[in-house]
Enzyme design. Structure first.
Site, short mmCIF file in Angstrom:
data_model
loop_
_atom_site.label_atom_id
_atom_site.label_comp_id
_atom_site.label_asym_id
_atom_site.label_seq_id
_atom_site.Cartn_x
_atom_site.Cartn_y
_atom_site.Cartn_z
N LYS A 100 1.00 -1.33 0.10
CA LYS A 100 -0.12 0.08 0.00
C LYS A 100 0.84 1.39 0.03
O LYS A 100 0.47 2.21 -0.64
CB LYS A 100 -0.92 0.05 0.93
N GLU A 122 -10.79 7.19 3.33
CA GLU A 122 -11.32 6.17 4.10
C GLU A 122 -10.27 5.13 4.34
O GLU A 122 -9.49 4.95 3.63
CB GLU A 122 -12.61 5.66 3.13
N SER A 389 1.66 -9.65 -0.87
CA SER A 389 1.26 -8.44 -0.69
C SER A 389 1.69 -7.61 0.70
O SER A 389 2.02 -6.40 0.87
CB SER A 389 -0.08 -8.15 -1.09
C1 LIG Z 1 -5.37 -3.88 1.31
C2 LIG Z 1 -4.61 -5.08 1.11
C3 LIG Z 1 -4.83 -5.91 0.38
C4 LIG Z 1 -6.11 -5.71 -0.65
O1 LIG Z 1 -5.89 -4.75 -1.53
P1 LIG Z 1 -5.69 -4.81 -3.12
O2 LIG Z 1 -6.09 -3.24 -3.58
O3 LIG Z 1 -6.69 -5.68 -3.87
O4 LIG Z 1 -4.39 -5.17 -3.57
C5 LIG Z 1 -4.07 -7.25 -0.23
N1 LIG Z 1 -2.98 -7.31 0.63
C6 LIG Z 1 -2.56 -6.44 1.62
C7 LIG Z 1 -1.31 -6.91 2.53
C8 LIG Z 1 -3.26 -5.44 2.01
O5 LIG Z 1 -3.19 -4.65 3.08
#
Ligand SMILES: *Cc1c(COP(=O)(O)O)cnc(C)c1O
Length: 416
Positions: A100, A122, A389
């Protein structure tokens, strides 16, 4: 080596001038926001080729976020699965612990270059809020984060983080007091002062130009991954997987490989507890085209077009819509959208922790859970690249309390 799909390049990478990817996207806005959003779109298109902007962004990515994030070959996990080789793109190693920060740095830097003094957003679980508060602190902008009262109580540590970072957390007490109401409240606040503030959306969703802009800021993940994978193995990965909530981490890694037609790409949606309404957030599997939060996409909706309640064990994935470029990529069959359940995610969560010493976010565990299933049916020389992610520190307490390891003792993959 890598074949290009020339005809797909334009169709997949760029929206048209109204912000549509095929039939999806656009900007469905109240009249007083139309001009403001156009202004953001125009400034962004100008700035995205400005050397000063790009140099500053690259410098911050390298010296602040810690880019490039490595690609790691998960050898013990791959051997335990007994099939394809599983590789991880380590976005969990970024400052603040997820992908993010990639788009938050871009958005706040854009706001600064546009002369804005405040960013507004948000947040649901608080992950976007924390990343945005971080970028705002770094670049010296004010930051207001709207958050449903229910989430404020549930996510106390993230509320504290934002406050320590100097952001203002504004509890939203209307409706269900969760994410959807927070979006409405934040948009209203933005409309009262769109001149000195900028709305910073947390995924590849919302009105044009956000799906394009957030995708561009995340595309560093795919560019790095393509080069790193070739350097490491001499070729491209055969399969790429990422979890999809709104779809920003997925668009980030996918964008590096869309033109390589031999690479198979999968977006993994949260199957939750099963197919019943309110038990999942698998938009592609169970949704139909509709409109939400200023753009069109596949949407989990009732007969009147109202968004249905959604659920996932990973709070970052429970969104009833999905980014418009994903919808287009599905329609042209460039990306396959598949499902991993809560259970698949938990199996991955424990396995990666025990076999590799990496605690993954529950969101990322969905992509990994599907990868584990896929890999077990593949040959040893096949390769899978998973976008990891984020890290799972935020999820540990919840998982240990509600899904202790003993519940999975019969899972054959699990090392005890
Ligand atoms: C917020 C989040 C997501 C989901 O968001 P996308 O916009 O679909 O990538 C995925 N993995 C993590 C670790 C997150 O914090």
């Amino acid at each position: 080596m890598a074949k290009k799909i020339e005809t797909l390049v334009l169709n997949t990478q760029q929206p048209d001038e109204k912000g549509f990817f095929g039939a999806y996207g656009g900007a469905y806005l109240p009249p007083n926001l139309v001009e403001v959003m156009q202004e953001i779109a125009e400034s962004y298109v100008n700035i995205k080729t400005s050397a000063t902007f790009l140099e500053e962004l690259t410098m911050l990515q390298q010296t602040y976020t810690g880019r490039p994030s490595p690609i790691y070959y998960a050898k013990r996990l791959s051997e335990a699965v007994g099939g394809a080789k599983i590789y991880l793109k380590r976005e969990d190693l970024n400052h603040t612990g997820s992908h993010k920060i990639n788009h938050c740095l871009g958005e706040v830097l854009l706001a600064k270059h546009l002369g804005k003094s405040k960013v507004i957003a948000e947040t649901g679980a608080g992950q976007h809020g924390v990343a945005l508060a971080t970028a705002a602190a770094l670049l010296g902008l004010e930051c207001d984060v709207y958050m449903g009262e229910v989430d404020v109580l549930k996510q106390a540590p993230n509320v504290r983080r934002m406050e320590v970072l100097g952001a203002k957390v504004i509890p939203v007490s209307r409706g269900t007091r969760t994410l959807k109401d927070a979006v409405d409240a934040a948009f209203e606040a933005y409309m009262t002062d769109p001149v000195t503030t900028m709305y910073a959306i947390g995924s590849v969703v919302g009105p044009h130009p956000f799906p394009m802009m957030v995708r561009d800021f995340q595309s560093v993940v795919g560019r790095e991954a393509r080069e790193q994978f070739i350097t490491m193995t001499g070729g491209l990965p055969q399969h790429i997987l990422a979890c999809v909530g709104g779809g920003s981490n997925a668009m980030g890694i996918f964008s590096g490989f869309l033109d390589d037609e031999e690479v198979q790409i999968y977006g993994v949606e949260p199957g939750g507890r099963g197919p019943a309404i309110g038990d999942n957030a698998a938009t592609m599997a169970y949704g139909k085209p509709g409109i939400i939060h200023g753009f069109s996409c596949y949407l989990l909706q009732d007969a009147d077009g109202e968004a249905l309640p959604v659920y996932s064990i990973a709070s970052g994935l429970d969104y009833p819509g999905i980014g418009p470029q994903h919808c287009h990529l599905r329609d042209i069959e460039r990306v396959q959208y598949v499902i991993a359940t809560d259970r698949d995610a938990l199996v991955a969560f424990y396995n990666l922790s025990r076999l590799e010493g990496i605690i993954p976010a529950l969101e990322s565990s969905h992509a990994l859970g599907y990868a584990i299933k896929m890999a077990s049916a593949m040959k040893k020389d096949e390769t899978i690249l998973v976008n990891l992610s984020g890290r799972g520190d935020k999820d540990m307490d919840y998982v240990m309390e509600h899904y202790p390891l003993e519940a999975f003792e019969t899972q054959k993959l699990l090392v005890k």
